[in-house]
Design an enzyme around this catalytic site. Sequence first.
Site, PDB file in Angstrom:
ATOM      1  N   SER A 184       0.799  -1.232   0.000  1.00 33.41           N
ATOM      2  CA  SER A 184       0.000   0.000   0.000  1.00 33.41           C
ATOM      3  C   SER A 184       0.826   1.273   0.000  1.00 33.41           C
ATOM      4  CB  SER A 184      -0.942   0.010   1.206  1.00 33.41           C
ATOM      5  OG  SER A 184      -1.987  -0.917   1.019  1.00 33.41           O
TER       6      SER A 184
ATOM      7  N   LYS B 252      -0.093   3.684  -2.753  1.00 30.36           N
ATOM      8  CA  LYS B 252      -1.111   4.726  -2.668  1.00 30.36           C
ATOM      9  C   LYS B 252      -0.497   6.121  -2.522  1.00 30.36           C
ATOM     10  CE  LYS B 252      -4.654   1.664  -0.706  1.00 30.36           C
ATOM     11  NZ  LYS B 252      -3.892   0.434  -0.505  1.00 30.36           N
TER      12      LYS B 252
ATOM     13  N   SER C 296      -6.159   3.335   4.127  1.00 26.54           N
ATOM     14  CA  SER C 296      -5.513   2.551   3.082  1.00 26.54           C
ATOM     15  C   SER C 296      -6.530   1.678   2.351  1.00 26.54           C
ATOM     16  CB  SER C 296      -4.389   1.686   3.660  1.00 26.54           C
ATOM     17  OG  SER C 296      -3.560   1.188   2.638  1.00 26.54           O
TER      18      SER C 296
END
Length: 581
Positions: free
Chosen positions: A24, A27, A84
Site C-alpha cells: 500500500s 497509494k 488505506s
Amino acid sequence: MVMDMRSGEVLYSKNADTPLHPASLTKMMTLYITFQAIEHGEFSLDSIVTVTKHAASQPPSRLGLRPGQKIAVRYLIRAAAIKSANDAAAALGDYIGGDEAGFAARMNRTAKQLGMNDTHFVNANGLTRKGHLSSAHDMTTLGRHLFFDFPQYYNIFSRHSADAKIATVYSTNRRFLSAYKGADGIKTGYTSASGFNLTASAKRGNERIIATVFGGTSTAQRNAKMAELLDMGFKRAPRNARILPPTVPRYIPPQGDAPMLVAQKLAPKESPRPDTRPSPPRADSDAIALALAAAVQGDQVEENVADTPEDVAEETDTAAPDMQVADAGNAASETIDGAGIGAQIVASPRPMPAPRSILMAQAQQAKPAEVTGATPLAQAAASDAAAAAEPSDIQLASYEPDSAAAAAAPTGPKFVQNTPPQPETVELAQARALDLGDESKAEGDAVEPIPGFAQTTKPQPETAAMANQPTKDQPSEIILAALTPEAPTPAPKPRVVARVSSSGGRNWGVSLGLFGSNFAAERHLLTTALMDSDTLGEALRKVATRKTGYEANFVGMTQDGAQLACARLQARAMDCTVIGP
C-alpha cells in the site's frame, strides 16, 4: 533508507535499491497524482466520482463502495491515505486514468519524472501483481516530494481518523504516530508477499527525517526498526541544514480518453433530457395485450352492433383458426392502435421468451373474434367455461416442485441444534477477529477470515429411529439437548510473581510513573520496551498498585543498566525515575 528531508542527503541505506513489493505504499503515488490533477484544474476536491465495478470489487481493506455509487474526491483521498482503502484508491485511479491500465501508465510516467528508477506500477492500490515493484530509495524520494510539492495536503497523513462520508476511517499507522515523538506520517503497507512496510517522517526542532522500511515481520518489529532508523537519522543529521526542495516534475496533461472535462475544456454547453427508460418486459405481456384487445373489440361490437351489417360480421368470423400467437399479437396490436390505446404494451425492446403452455392457453382464450373465428358472445362463454374447469391458483411449470425429490424427502421430525458454542470458544474467536495488534494487517490481500462455527455431529441412530416412530403425542420438532460436547475445564493460568533479586546486583529498576488503570500501565510498559529493547529487553515489567494509581516499573536491572535506560528514555522526552534497593 534514511534521508534528511531538508536537503535530501542520504544518512543511511541498506539494500535500498532492491525492487520489492511496495504493497500500500503504492497509494502515495496515487495520492500524488490526485493532488497534481487538482492543482492543475483537472477536477476539484468536490468533484463527484462514479464508482466502477472494478473499484468496488477490490478486496479489503475497503471503504465499502458499491458499483455506481457517487462520492466526492475528498472522501476517497481520506479513505486511501488514512484507512488505506483499496476500493477508494482504485476509484481514484479509474476516475483519473479512465481505467486501471490508463492510470498505471500515468503513474509510471510520473515515477520516471521523479527519478524513481527502480519502480514500475501496475495498479493504483498496491495489491500484489506481477511486475508491480518499487524500492526503499524510490518510496523515500516519493514521500519527500509529497512533503515539498503538496504541503497543503501533507497533514492528512498525520490524522488518526477522519470522516469519509459513508464511514469514519481510522489510520493504519496510528500506533507509530502515537508512540514516536514528532512522527507525522506517512504510509503503511502490508501484503503476504511484501511483509510489513512503512514510510515515515518525523520532526524534532529544526530537523526532519524521512525513512522507509520494507519487509518487516510484524507491526511491532517494523515500528521498532523505524524508530531505530529515525533515531539514527536525528543523531547523524546536522542541527541546521540548508533546505533544498526537490525539483517539481513538469506537468503533462492527461492523455487518451480521460474523464476530466475542466482541464480539456470540453464541458458540454447544455444537458439534453435523457430518453424515457423503457419498461421491463413481462413474461405475460402477450396475454395481457390480447386480453385488452379482446375487451376493446368487445366494447366496440356492443356499441356498434346496430350499425354493423350481418355480411361484415360473417366476413370477420372467417379468420384462420390455427394462427400462431405471434400473429394474434400483431392483430391485437393493430386493434389497439386503431382504438387509440397505443402499441407500447405489446412492443418490447428485448426479445421475449417462448410462451409456456399455460400462457398459450390464456392467449387462445383472449384472442379477438377475428382471430379465433368465434363471435364475442361465444368467446366469452368459452372463456367462462375454461375458467370454471381450471383451478384458480395456477403454477407455472418452471416453479413447480420436483415431485421425485419431494417423495424422497424424509417425513420424520426436524432436528434443530439448540446448543450454542462454549463461552471459551466464543471468546477465542472474538479475540482473533478483533486482533488489533497488527493494524496494517487490515491492508492488502492477507486479511484473515473471521472464524465461524458449524455443527457436524449427526444424531445417534437410536434417536433417529425413535423420532420416526408414529406417536400421537410426538412433537413435530425435536430439540436435541446438546450436540456440542462440553469444553474441558480450562487449566488455571500460571501466576507469575516478579521478585527483586539481590543476586548479581540486579535490584535496581526504572519507574515510568502512575497511570489510571492497570491496562494503561501494562500497555505503556510494553510500548516502552519495544522502543528501547537494547536496555529494557531483559528487564521484568511490573505494575504496582498504589493508592493514587498504578505504577509502571521495570525491575531486575543493574544500577548501570537502570541509569542508562532512564537516560535514553529521557532523551526521548519520556518521564522516568531510577529506583534502587
